[in-house]
Design an enzyme around this catalytic site. Structure first.
Site, short mmCIF file in Angstrom:
data_model
loop_
_atom_site.label_atom_id
_atom_site.label_comp_id
_atom_site.label_asym_id
_atom_site.label_seq_id
_atom_site.Cartn_x
_atom_site.Cartn_y
_atom_site.Cartn_z
N HIS A 35 0.09 -6.25 4.81
CA HIS A 35 -0.17 -6.50 6.22
C HIS A 35 -1.66 -6.64 6.46
O HIS A 35 -2.48 -6.12 5.71
CB HIS A 35 0.38 -5.37 7.10
CG HIS A 35 -0.22 -4.03 6.79
ND1 HIS A 35 0.19 -3.26 5.73
CD2 HIS A 35 -1.22 -3.33 7.39
CE1 HIS A 35 -0.53 -2.14 5.70
NE2 HIS A 35 -1.40 -2.16 6.69
N TYR B 109 0.83 -1.19 0.00
CA TYR B 109 0.00 0.00 0.00
C TYR B 109 0.88 1.25 0.00
O TYR B 109 1.73 1.42 0.87
CB TYR B 109 -0.89 -0.04 1.25
CG TYR B 109 -1.65 1.23 1.47
CD1 TYR B 109 -2.81 1.48 0.76
CD2 TYR B 109 -1.19 2.18 2.36
CE1 TYR B 109 -3.49 2.66 0.93
CE2 TYR B 109 -1.87 3.37 2.54
CZ TYR B 109 -3.01 3.60 1.82
OH TYR B 109 -3.68 4.77 1.97
N ARG C 158 3.83 0.60 2.21
CA ARG C 158 3.67 -0.32 3.35
C ARG C 158 3.82 -1.76 2.88
O ARG C 158 3.23 -2.15 1.87
CB ARG C 158 2.28 -0.19 3.98
CG ARG C 158 1.89 1.12 4.63
CD ARG C 158 2.62 1.49 5.90
NE ARG C 158 3.17 0.42 6.72
CZ ARG C 158 2.50 -0.33 7.61
NH1 ARG C 158 1.24 -0.12 7.82
NH2 ARG C 158 3.10 -1.27 8.31
N HIS D 242 -4.34 -5.91 9.59
CA HIS D 242 -4.51 -5.31 10.92
C HIS D 242 -5.25 -6.30 11.82
O HIS D 242 -6.26 -6.89 11.39
CB HIS D 242 -5.33 -4.02 10.83
CG HIS D 242 -4.64 -2.93 10.07
ND1 HIS D 242 -3.86 -1.98 10.69
CD2 HIS D 242 -4.60 -2.64 8.75
CE1 HIS D 242 -3.39 -1.14 9.77
NE2 HIS D 242 -3.83 -1.52 8.59
#
Lengths: 264, 187
Positions: free
Chosen positions: A184, A171, A181, A186
């Site tokens: 991932h 991202y 990023r 969250h």
């Protein structure tokens, strides 16, 4: 900025006016890691390479206190709170989402290794193109009409959880020039006590973006960063269907049972 | 640590909640710990501010509080509110003006201790959670005996005690940095 003007919308705050290069950010990260004492917190609140933390981290050390009453308990969740279907992020719409289908499985444990049963785990993530469904995500990658990217599960009696989803894409963000990023998911986790409340992110193995990322590097020790990386689990991969990852979550902090079982 | 202690597992470190938590964390009536305007229901609200005194429009505040009689809620259903079961847990996102708000019950004293809400703060730009407490005003004697409050300077203590509004509600700002920085906790 005058305090009478309305707060800026979050997306405009994501863009720093004087963006650093990745080299500058990486040098700052290395310098902070090198000078961080061995007994520092597992995640540093004061971490300038993550630019939006500069005005948001406390300047005083937290007060060490004995937890009391309500802090030693956690909100009670049960199957009533979450529907079973909520743990499969690939069946929330009429069609199949695009991307690499994966399952993520693991156990929720306290720091004594005891499984935490009947507790809530929430997840949210970008789609396979690295786009969040959030209305303020301006990343010009496509939304997937068959993927929202949010799920919930209640751990079973052995503390186990399992999500079916698709692998999120990297991202882009505006912390610095060419900032991406690492992929991932969250995670938001409740333990046995409110002291154990945890929000974190699970990453994927061998991601070349990990060393470049200011957010995972708010964790100064390599061993601790590795605890956020799910392990590829070939036994968990389903032939012709999905890839498997395994990731255990360990929450820390005293709870009511802790005082009953341990002497202090 | 005692000699019989088993080997401890290393905890999973925390990470920021990021900017795009809303679609993952939001649920219906999340900030209505008590049904609005029901008997005993009060508003607990305030602003979340950064080191420049500016509002933080992308913070998540969670509270967990005892019931009015000081008992610890053990009922399930914080995610599926039925309008009458008191679970003690609530979640609020700050508005564009940095404001958070809960409908809840005012916790009573538990075992003779000064009553407070347990509070966790998450935000974009905040690398890990922060714990704090919001004490209910009006319990001077219990607060003088409270181990945390008693150990603080008056100015620090003020960052942990809510203000009563003329309407009987509770008002409390959270300052992550700078002047009147909220006292945060480690257990």
């Amino acid at each position: 900025m005058s305090t009478s003007t309305p707060a800026a919308a979050p997306e405009s705050l994501l863009a720093a006016p004087d963006q650093a290069s990745q080299r500058q950010i990486s040098d700052e990260i290395a310098a902070i890691h090198a000078r961080t004492p061995a007994d520092a917190a597992r995640t540093l609140h004061d971490f300038a390479p993550y630019r939006s933390s500069v005005l948001r981290h406390p300047t005083k050390n937290p007060r060490l206190v004995d937890p009391e009453t309500i802090e030693l308990y956690s909100p009670a969740f049960g199957q009533r709170d979450v529907a079973a279907i909520e743990s499969d992020l690939t069946i929330q719409h009429a069609g199949e989402p695009l991307g690499e289908r994966i399952t993520v499985r693991g156990r929720l444990l306290d720091s004594w290794g005891k499984p935490i049963a009947n507790q809530l785990i929430e997840v949210w993530q970008a789609n396979s193109a690295g786009r969040y469904i959030h209305q303020r995500d301006q990343h010009p990658a496509p939304l997937d009409p068959h993927f929202t990217g949010a799920g919930r599960v209640i751990t079973d009696e052995a503390g186990r959880y399992l999500f079916t989803t698709i692998k999120p894409g990297p991202y882009p963000w505006r912390n610095h020039v060419n900032a991406w990023r690492p992929a991932h998911i969250h995670f938001s986790v409740f333990g046995n006590g409110f002291t154990q409340r945890l929000v974190t992110q699970m990453y994927f193995p061998s991601d070349p973006l990990l060393p470049l990322d200011p957010i995972i590097n708010t964790i100064p020790r390599q061993k601790d960063r590795e605890r956020l990386i799910g392990a590829y689990a070939h036994d968990l991969s389903v032939p012709e269907i999905s890839m498997g990852y395994e990731w255990d979550i360990v929450v820390d902090g005293p709870d009511a049972t802790w005082f009953e079982t341990e002497e202090h | 640590m005692n000699e019989t202690a088993r080997e401890r597992l290393e905890p999973t470190p925390g990470q920021t909640v990021g900017p795009f938590y809303a679609f993952g964390l939001e649920y219906p009536h999340q900030h209505e710990v008590a049904f609005p305007h029901s008997p005993g229901a009060i508003l607990l609200g305030g602003r979340v501010l950064d080191g420049a005194g500016e509002p933080i429009p992308d913070a998540v505040i969670e509270i967990f509080g005892a019931d009015g009689d000081g008992s610890i809620p053990r009922a399930r259903g914080a995610f599926r509110r039925d309008g009458h079961t008191f679970t003690g847990f609530g979640r609020a996102f700050t508005s564009d003006e940095g404001h958070y708000e809960f409908w809840t019950r005012e916790p009573g004293s538990h075992e003779g201790r000064a009553p407070f809400f347990a509070v966790v703060v998450f935000a974009r730009g905040l690398p890990d959670k922060l714990h704090t407490r919001i004490y209910v005003p009006g319990y001077e004697q219990l607060q003088q005996a409270d181990p945390l409050l008693a150990a603080l300077e008056a100015e620090e203590r003020a960052t942990l005690i809510a203000t009563r509004t003329p309407e009987g509600h509770l008002q409390h700002d959270l300052r992550l940095q700078g002047e009147k920085e909220t006292v945060f906790l480690e257990f």
